[in-house]
Write an enzyme that holds these catalytic residues in place. Structure first.
Site, PDB file in Angstrom:
ATOM      1  N   GLU A 158       0.704  -1.177  -0.184  1.00  0.00           N
ATOM      2  CA  GLU A 158       0.147  -0.066   0.035  1.00  0.00           C
ATOM      3  C   GLU A 158       0.719   1.282   0.040  1.00  0.00           C
ATOM      4  N   TYR A 168       3.445   1.809   1.946  1.00  0.00           N
ATOM      5  CA  TYR A 168       3.764   2.374   3.320  1.00  0.00           C
ATOM      6  C   TYR A 168       5.469   2.217   3.256  1.00  0.00           C
ATOM      7  N   ARG A 203       2.243  -8.910   4.345  1.00  0.00           N
ATOM      8  CA  ARG A 203       1.455  -8.386   3.315  1.00  0.00           C
ATOM      9  C   ARG A 203       2.314  -7.635   2.010  1.00  0.00           C
ATOM     10  N   HIS A 212      -1.505   3.763  -1.631  1.00  0.00           N
ATOM     11  CA  HIS A 212      -2.673   4.755  -1.509  1.00  0.00           C
ATOM     12  C   HIS A 212      -2.618   5.987  -2.413  1.00  0.00           C
ATOM     13  N   GLN A 229     -18.755   4.695   2.695  1.00  0.00           N
ATOM     14  CA  GLN A 229     -19.275   5.990   3.323  1.00  0.00           C
ATOM     15  C   GLN A 229     -19.114   6.126   4.676  1.00  0.00           C
TER      16      GLN A 229
HETATM   17  P1  FAD Z   1     -36.955   6.501   0.286  1.00  0.00           P
HETATM   18  O1  FAD Z   1     -35.743   5.562  -0.231  1.00  0.00           O
HETATM   19  O2  FAD Z   1     -37.269   7.487  -0.582  1.00  0.00           O
HETATM   20  O3  FAD Z   1     -38.188   5.604   0.545  1.00  0.00           O
HETATM   21  C1  FAD Z   1     -39.439   6.204   0.899  1.00  0.00           C
HETATM   22  C2  FAD Z   1     -40.751   5.162   0.507  1.00  0.00           C
HETATM   23  O4  FAD Z   1     -41.841   5.782   1.177  1.00  0.00           O
HETATM   24  C3  FAD Z   1     -40.707   4.955  -1.122  1.00  0.00           C
HETATM   25  O5  FAD Z   1     -40.541   3.561  -1.303  1.00  0.00           O
HETATM   26  C4  FAD Z   1     -42.256   5.512  -1.132  1.00  0.00           C
HETATM   27  O6  FAD Z   1     -42.739   4.630  -2.092  1.00  0.00           O
HETATM   28  C5  FAD Z   1     -42.734   5.273   0.170  1.00  0.00           C
HETATM   29  N1  FAD Z   1     -43.813   6.040   0.392  1.00  0.00           N
HETATM   30  C6  FAD Z   1     -43.982   7.378   0.395  1.00  0.00           C
HETATM   31  N2  FAD Z   1     -45.212   7.798   0.442  1.00  0.00           N
HETATM   32  C7  FAD Z   1     -46.197   6.779   0.882  1.00  0.00           C
HETATM   33  C8  FAD Z   1     -47.314   6.576   1.153  1.00  0.00           C
HETATM   34  N3  FAD Z   1     -48.171   7.693   1.569  1.00  0.00           N
HETATM   35  N4  FAD Z   1     -47.942   5.293   1.626  1.00  0.00           N
HETATM   36  C9  FAD Z   1     -47.024   4.270   1.103  1.00  0.00           C
HETATM   37  N5  FAD Z   1     -45.619   4.508   0.863  1.00  0.00           N
HETATM   38  C10 FAD Z   1     -45.217   5.495   0.458  1.00  0.00           C
HETATM   39  N6  FAD Z   1     -27.452   7.137  -0.754  1.00  0.00           N
HETATM   40  C11 FAD Z   1     -26.307   6.909  -0.251  1.00  0.00           C
HETATM   41  O7  FAD Z   1     -25.949   6.938   1.045  1.00  0.00           O
HETATM   42  N7  FAD Z   1     -25.317   6.431  -1.319  1.00  0.00           N
HETATM   43  C12 FAD Z   1     -25.601   6.370  -2.577  1.00  0.00           C
HETATM   44  O8  FAD Z   1     -24.478   5.915  -3.226  1.00  0.00           O
HETATM   45  C13 FAD Z   1     -26.823   6.825  -2.792  1.00  0.00           C
HETATM   46  N8  FAD Z   1     -27.062   6.778  -4.301  1.00  0.00           N
HETATM   47  C14 FAD Z   1     -28.297   7.227  -4.943  1.00  0.00           C
HETATM   48  C15 FAD Z   1     -28.301   7.060  -6.103  1.00  0.00           C
HETATM   49  C16 FAD Z   1     -29.479   7.542  -6.609  1.00  0.00           C
HETATM   50  C17 FAD Z   1     -29.824   7.542  -8.109  1.00  0.00           C
HETATM   51  C18 FAD Z   1     -30.735   7.765  -5.641  1.00  0.00           C
HETATM   52  C19 FAD Z   1     -32.074   8.328  -6.387  1.00  0.00           C
HETATM   53  C20 FAD Z   1     -30.351   8.071  -4.337  1.00  0.00           C
HETATM   54  C21 FAD Z   1     -29.109   7.422  -3.894  1.00  0.00           C
HETATM   55  N9  FAD Z   1     -28.906   7.608  -2.503  1.00  0.00           N
HETATM   56  C22 FAD Z   1     -27.671   7.137  -2.106  1.00  0.00           C
HETATM   57  C23 FAD Z   1     -29.916   8.220  -1.345  1.00  0.00           C
HETATM   58  C24 FAD Z   1     -30.772   6.944  -0.773  1.00  0.00           C
HETATM   59  O9  FAD Z   1     -31.054   6.008  -1.733  1.00  0.00           O
HETATM   60  C25 FAD Z   1     -31.651   7.820  -0.077  1.00  0.00           C
HETATM   61  O10 FAD Z   1     -30.925   8.485   0.945  1.00  0.00           O
HETATM   62  C26 FAD Z   1     -32.468   6.970   0.878  1.00  0.00           C
HETATM   63  O11 FAD Z   1     -33.257   5.768   0.197  1.00  0.00           O
HETATM   64  C27 FAD Z   1     -33.350   7.448   1.821  1.00  0.00           C
HETATM   65  O12 FAD Z   1     -34.334   6.441   2.411  1.00  0.00           O
HETATM   66  P2  FAD Z   1     -35.741   6.666   2.881  1.00  0.00           P
HETATM   67  O13 FAD Z   1     -36.078   5.505   3.465  1.00  0.00           O
HETATM   68  O14 FAD Z   1     -35.611   7.924   3.808  1.00  0.00           O
HETATM   69  O15 FAD Z   1     -36.612   7.167   1.563  1.00  0.00           O
HETATM   70  P1  NAP Z   2     -27.197  16.896  -3.206  1.00  0.00           P
HETATM   71  O1  NAP Z   2     -26.082  16.230  -2.967  1.00  0.00           O
HETATM   72  O2  NAP Z   2     -27.781  17.806  -1.911  1.00  0.00           O
HETATM   73  O3  NAP Z   2     -27.029  17.668  -4.204  1.00  0.00           O
HETATM   74  C1  NAP Z   2     -27.918  18.534  -5.010  1.00  0.00           C
HETATM   75  C2  NAP Z   2     -27.433  19.376  -5.989  1.00  0.00           C
HETATM   76  O4  NAP Z   2     -28.330  20.308  -6.292  1.00  0.00           O
HETATM   77  C3  NAP Z   2     -26.177  20.122  -5.530  1.00  0.00           C
HETATM   78  O5  NAP Z   2     -25.339  20.136  -6.722  1.00  0.00           O
HETATM   79  C4  NAP Z   2     -26.800  21.663  -5.306  1.00  0.00           C
HETATM   80  O6  NAP Z   2     -25.563  22.454  -5.885  1.00  0.00           O
HETATM   81  C5  NAP Z   2     -27.790  21.567  -6.432  1.00  0.00           C
HETATM   82  N1  NAP Z   2     -28.951  22.610  -5.933  1.00  0.00           N
HETATM   83  C6  NAP Z   2     -29.609  22.409  -4.524  1.00  0.00           C
HETATM   84  N2  NAP Z   2     -30.747  23.397  -4.693  1.00  0.00           N
HETATM   85  C7  NAP Z   2     -30.783  23.877  -5.895  1.00  0.00           C
HETATM   86  C8  NAP Z   2     -31.673  24.685  -6.490  1.00  0.00           C
HETATM   87  N3  NAP Z   2     -32.962  25.219  -5.819  1.00  0.00           N
HETATM   88  N4  NAP Z   2     -31.445  24.931  -7.673  1.00  0.00           N
HETATM   89  C9  NAP Z   2     -30.550  24.526  -8.573  1.00  0.00           C
HETATM   90  N5  NAP Z   2     -29.689  23.574  -7.933  1.00  0.00           N
HETATM   91  C10 NAP Z   2     -29.815  23.369  -6.743  1.00  0.00           C
HETATM   92  O7  NAP Z   2     -28.372  16.188  -3.466  1.00  0.00           O
HETATM   93  P2  NAP Z   2     -28.626  14.803  -4.372  1.00  0.00           P
HETATM   94  O8  NAP Z   2     -27.589  14.915  -5.497  1.00  0.00           O
HETATM   95  O9  NAP Z   2     -30.076  14.808  -4.645  1.00  0.00           O
HETATM   96  O10 NAP Z   2     -28.339  13.471  -3.554  1.00  0.00           O
HETATM   97  C11 NAP Z   2     -29.217  13.429  -2.347  1.00  0.00           C
HETATM   98  C12 NAP Z   2     -28.584  12.479  -1.361  1.00  0.00           C
HETATM   99  O11 NAP Z   2     -28.266  11.320  -1.853  1.00  0.00           O
HETATM  100  C13 NAP Z   2     -27.303  13.145  -1.033  1.00  0.00           C
HETATM  101  O12 NAP Z   2     -27.463  13.634   0.295  1.00  0.00           O
HETATM  102  C14 NAP Z   2     -26.113  12.131  -1.418  1.00  0.00           C
HETATM  103  O13 NAP Z   2     -25.366  11.981  -0.154  1.00  0.00           O
HETATM  104  C15 NAP Z   2     -26.995  10.801  -1.590  1.00  0.00           C
HETATM  105  N6  NAP Z   2     -26.302  10.333  -2.749  1.00  0.00           N
HETATM  106  C16 NAP Z   2     -24.951   9.852  -2.388  1.00  0.00           C
HETATM  107  C17 NAP Z   2     -24.120   9.241  -3.481  1.00  0.00           C
HETATM  108  C18 NAP Z   2     -22.822   8.987  -3.025  1.00  0.00           C
HETATM  109  O14 NAP Z   2     -22.106   8.371  -4.267  1.00  0.00           O
HETATM  110  N7  NAP Z   2     -22.429   8.895  -1.866  1.00  0.00           N
HETATM  111  C19 NAP Z   2     -24.760   9.162  -4.622  1.00  0.00           C
HETATM  112  C20 NAP Z   2     -26.097   9.600  -4.788  1.00  0.00           C
HETATM  113  C21 NAP Z   2     -26.895  10.241  -3.783  1.00  0.00           C
HETATM  114  P3  NAP Z   2     -25.771  23.900  -6.167  1.00  0.00           P
HETATM  115  O15 NAP Z   2     -26.396  24.759  -5.027  1.00  0.00           O
HETATM  116  O16 NAP Z   2     -24.213  24.560  -6.005  1.00  0.00           O
HETATM  117  O17 NAP Z   2     -26.098  24.108  -7.390  1.00  0.00           O
HETATM  118 FE1  SF4 Z   3     -18.013   0.479   4.369  1.00  0.00          FE
HETATM  119 FE2  SF4 Z   3     -20.258  -0.545   5.249  1.00  0.00          FE
HETATM  120 FE3  SF4 Z   3     -20.221   0.694   2.817  1.00  0.00          FE
HETATM  121 FE4  SF4 Z   3     -19.166  -1.749   3.151  1.00  0.00          FE
HETATM  122  S1  SF4 Z   3     -21.329  -1.167   3.327  1.00  0.00           S
HETATM  123  S2  SF4 Z   3     -18.138  -0.064   2.162  1.00  0.00           S
HETATM  124  S3  SF4 Z   3     -18.354  -1.591   5.363  1.00  0.00           S
HETATM  125  S4  SF4 Z   3     -19.626   1.522   4.846  1.00  0.00           S
END
Ligand code: FAD
Ligand code: NAP
Ligand code: SF4
Length: 697
Positions: free
Chosen positions: A179, A181, A229, A267, A354
């Site tokens: 790595e 080191y 390692r 790294h 994460q």
């Molecule tokens: P949600 O996942 O939004 O779930 C809410 C659920 O409630 C839904 O299934 C919906 O159908 C249901 N619901 C709402 N209202 C009602 C109702 N009235 N009756 C019945 N059901 C209802 N997070 C990460 O940490 N790492 C990532 O890499 C990452 N990548 C992402 C990539 C994408 C493309 C997207 C879209 C999201 C990503 N996220 C990522 C974000 C992550 O998925 C969300 O933060 C997480 O799913 C939020 O969980 P939640 O349970 O709060 O809500």
């Molecule tokens: P986000 O990370 O908060 O990004 C939102 C983006 O929209 C930012 O670039 C912001 O930047 C812009 N924005 C915010 N308000 C706006 C407005 N009113 N008008 C125009 N632009 C605006 O949210 P997200 O991309 O929707 O992701 C949602 C969550 O999922 C995040 O918290 C993230 O951590 C998680 N997620 C994580 C991963 C991962 O790989 N770890 C991947 C996908 C999602 P500016 O304000 O500078 O424009």
């Molecule tokens: Fe790290 Fe857990 Fe994500 Fe695996 S799932 S990479 S152990 S945070």
């Protein structure tokens, strides 16, 4: 009892993973299976009561059946580590701390080796030392060049640390020689410019690692495990060629090592080695090439996260043992579940970094996105024992996204009667969308895990049901948990209602057609994911309940310029390029003036940025969005107004919480996940919040 030493041969044949559960005989000791929990720094040793907590953490993994544990790196002396990582083993008091760990592991029938880690020029420490005074690109400190006596002193420190480890009850040590080191720095011409007996020829460059292993063996005797390692792929310019790796490996074997472990990438390498976008077991081929000439067992590692994958690697003969590290944060019971043919109950590491590596880089303790109790075992145990079984509640959970699933399964496991509702046809919420992004296929595993946990814990699941507050008020429930998630933020500008203006849900979930020139508004995690998705034009149908397809390792290595022929120094071809040209012209925009994508994960953001740059995605910051019309997106950057001639605009501008059920609800309720606070929400917070609420009830 998970001691496989006495399992008869036919017993192994009947297992789904016969090779994984074969004991390994090292002569003076036997390992009960072929699984090693690889070294991970967790930050526990530096925490208050850290060693008690570390003992509970390692004890839980030993109870979970793993064949051998390797601790996080322990420094031979404080100067060899970063300022925030000063846990060394050099006094009897420190030895007593380590006793807590070894006793806890042995009590559970496990075995544990202590990793000795000298960070060399990677130590975030103004007193750092190295073979030559060359600063690492990832460190602000130029190391001091060691004198000849200094080198001898460092070797002595390794030997003393191993002797302390033996006295503290460890079953062996792992010498960290990869790595990038300290030890690795002596081997590679990139970091060793010395002209004395420690530099120049390979014989001189490998004198330090060989002396370390020889010295340790002489001191600890024959009945003590020494793992070395070895960096098999440095993945940096002027790194070691594989021909030298083979020579070093043979010398280390002769010096007295019992096992060689595989190290991949320094790294400072700009090649992903463990992120979720790396295909599973992407590097075992190099362990196989090494093993062909080795006479002692070889461990392989990197992105192996399931028993099926581990068994496949062993079956190919790539290695004798499998090292998994993060999978043991995700599930301490990984090995027991595999041995009992319950692989579908394993909480799989999705490679997101994460809550583990990103936390450490942010100066926090490690944990796990899918298992928020990782490294909090002492706290978790208390929440399990305090609960009063007579106080079981009847709980409705609305929303089967990560927050709702985490709450429901954890609450039901504590005896509450839990009913979960979702308006969608399957559980998972946004994870069903995330798992379709190229490189995020592992998210499927989390949904498979939760589906099984719902069954095991007897949660009543009602899908295709959009719940109203009246329904929840009908007297059936003592408590309601609202995990309804978020709604995408819309953009309040002229033209936002045009048919070519889409939300990320329109694109990813509803598969609406997207043009060839696209502006993506918002460069957060989702903006980056949408860009990645649109580049490949894969438009997959939701892969539903099927395990994700394995991605091609050859494509991965060719794309990043990894030399599978192993003829180049550092095993880099210098010819890495995307294997599929971009299908679209993409513009990724943000309002902030800083670096686009600056808020992505510390250890993975650079991979996303590099991938998009390599595909020609144009990233623009400081954008003010004015309107959308026939010409495209009108915007202002600084004083300049211009039009971005695009045929589609995709809005990825964050989310707002979905709290529509709050009004009219007369049952006590709690909001969790995105429904609680949408800003900055990710699955890590959603799952943690769900689990902690359940533990509090
Ligand atoms: P949600 O996942 O939004 O779930 C809410 C659920 O409630 C839904 O299934 C919906 O159908 C249901 N619901 C709402 N209202 C009602 C109702 N009235 N009756 C019945 N059901 C209802 N997070 C990460 O940490 N790492 C990532 O890499 C990452 N990548 C992402 C990539 C994408 C493309 C997207 C879209 C999201 C990503 N996220 C990522 C974000 C992550 O998925 C969300 O933060 C997480 O799913 C939020 O969980 P939640 O349970 O709060 O809500
Ligand atoms: P986000 O990370 O908060 O990004 C939102 C983006 O929209 C930012 O670039 C912001 O930047 C812009 N924005 C915010 N308000 C706006 C407005 N009113 N008008 C125009 N632009 C605006 O949210 P997200 O991309 O929707 O992701 C949602 C969550 O999922 C995040 O918290 C993230 O951590 C998680 N997620 C994580 C991963 C991962 O790989 N770890 C991947 C996908 C999602 P500016 O304000 O500078 O424009
Ligand atoms: Fe790290 Fe857990 Fe994500 Fe695996 S799932 S990479 S152990 S945070």
């Amino acid at each position: 009892n998970h001691n496989y030493n006495n399992v008869p041969f036919w017993g192994l044949l009947m297992s789904s993973y016969p090779l994984l559960f074969q004991p390994l005989d090292l002569g003076f000791t036997q390992l009960k299976n072929r699984v090693i929990m690889g070294s991970m720094h967790t930050g526990l040793e530096e925490a208050e009561n850290g060693f008690e907590r570390a003992a509970a953490y390692y004890g839980a993994r030993a109870r979970g059946g793993v064949g051998l544990i390797v601790t996080g790196g322990i420094m031979p002396n404080p100067e060899s580590g970063s300022l925030h990582m000063t846990h060394s083993l050099e006094t009897p008091e420190m030895e007593a701390n380590h006793r807590l760990i070894t006793d806890a592991v042995h009590k559970e029938g496990g075995k544990i080796c202590m990793q000795i880690l000298h960070e060399g020029r990677y130590a975030f420490n103004p007193k750092c030392v190295a073979p030559s005074p060359i600063a690492a690109p990832i460190s602000p400190y130029t190391p001091e060049e060691l004198t000849h006596e200094g080198v001898l002193g460092e070797i002595d420190n390794f030997i003393k640390a191993a002797a302390f480890a033996k006295r503290a009850g460890y079953d062996g040590v792992e010498v960290m020689g990869s790595e990038g080191y300290f030890i690795n720095e002596f081997l590679a011409p990139r970091t060793n410019h010395r002209t004395d007996q420690w530099g120049g020829s390979l014989e001189n460059r490998m004198r330090l690692p060989v002396s370390v292993v020889e010295g340790i063996r002489e001191n600890v005797g024959d009945d003590f495990i020494i793992i070395y390692r070895l960096s098999m792929l440095d993945l940096v310019e002027d790194g070691s060629p594989f021909s030298e790796v083979l020579v070093v490996g043979a010398a280390i074997e002769k010096a007295g090592a019992n096992i060689i472990n595989t190290g991949i990438g320094w790294h400072e390498a700009r090649i992903p080695t463990i992120a979720t976008s790396v295909p599973r077991s992407a590097f075992t081929w190099v362990s196989a090439k090494f093993k062909a000439q080795a006479n002692i067992p070889v461990i392989t590692s990197n992105r192996i996260n399931s028993p099926e994958e581990a068994e496949r690697v062993l079956k190919r003969g790539d290695a004798d043992m499998i090292s998994m590290a993060r999978p043991f944060l995700a599930d301490p019971e990984f090995v027991n579940k595999a041995s009992e043919d319950k692989a579908d109950e394993i909480n799989t590491c999705i490679g997101c970094n994460q809550a583990c590596l990103d936390h450490l880089f942010e100066g926090k303790e490690a944990s796990c996105l899918v298992n928020p109790w990782a490294c909090r075992e002492t706290e978790h145990i208390k929440t399990l024992t305090v609960r009063d079984a007579n106080k079981a509640l009847n709980i409705a959970v609305v929303g089967a996204g990560p927050a709702g699933l985490s709450f429901a399964t954890e609450a039901a496991s504590r005896g509450h009667k839990v009913t979960i509702f979702d308006s969608a046809e399957k559980i998972g919420g946004q994870f069903n969308i995330a798992k379709q992004i190229p490189g995020k296929e592992e998210f499927y595993e989390t949904l498979r895990y939760y589906k099984r946990q719902l069954e095991l814990n007897g949660v009543e699941v009602n899908l295709n049901q959009r719940v109203s507050s009246e329904q929840l008020n009908d007297g059936s429930f003592d408590h309601v948990v609202l995990a309804t998630g978020v709604v995408p933020r819309t953009l309040n500008i002229e033209g936002n209602d045009r048919p070519n203006v889409l939300s990320y849900l329109d694109v990813l979930r509803d598969k609406k057609p997207v043009g060839k020139r696209v502006a993506i508004i918002g460069a957060g995690g989702i903006g980056f994911d949408v860009a990645e998705y649109l580049l490949h034009d894969i438009n997959p149908t939701d892969n539903g309940d099927h395990a994700p397809e394995q991605r091609s390792i050859d494509e991965f290595t060719a794309s990043w310029g990894i030399d599978k022929e192993l003829t180049h120094p550092g095993s880099l071809t210098g010819k890495g390029k995307p294997q599929h040209p971009a299908d679209r012209e993409l513009f990724l925009l943000q309002r902030k003036v800083g670096k686009v994508g600056a808020d992505l994960g510390k250890t993975t953001g650079w991979i996303h940025r590099t991938e998009l740059h390599r595909h020609g995605v144009k990233m623009m910051n400081g954008c003010e969005y004015l309107s959308i019309d026939d010409a495209g997106l009108q915007l202002r950057t600084g004083e300049v107004e211009s039009v971005l001639e695009v045929d589609t605009v995709v809005i990825c501008a964050g989310q707002e919480p979905l709290q529509e059920l709050v009004e009219g609800l007369s049952v006590p309720y709690t909001l969790i996940g995105g429904a609680n606070i949408a800003a900055g929400l990710d699955a890590k917070r959603a799952i943690k919040q769900g689990a902690e609420l359940a533990a509090s009830l």
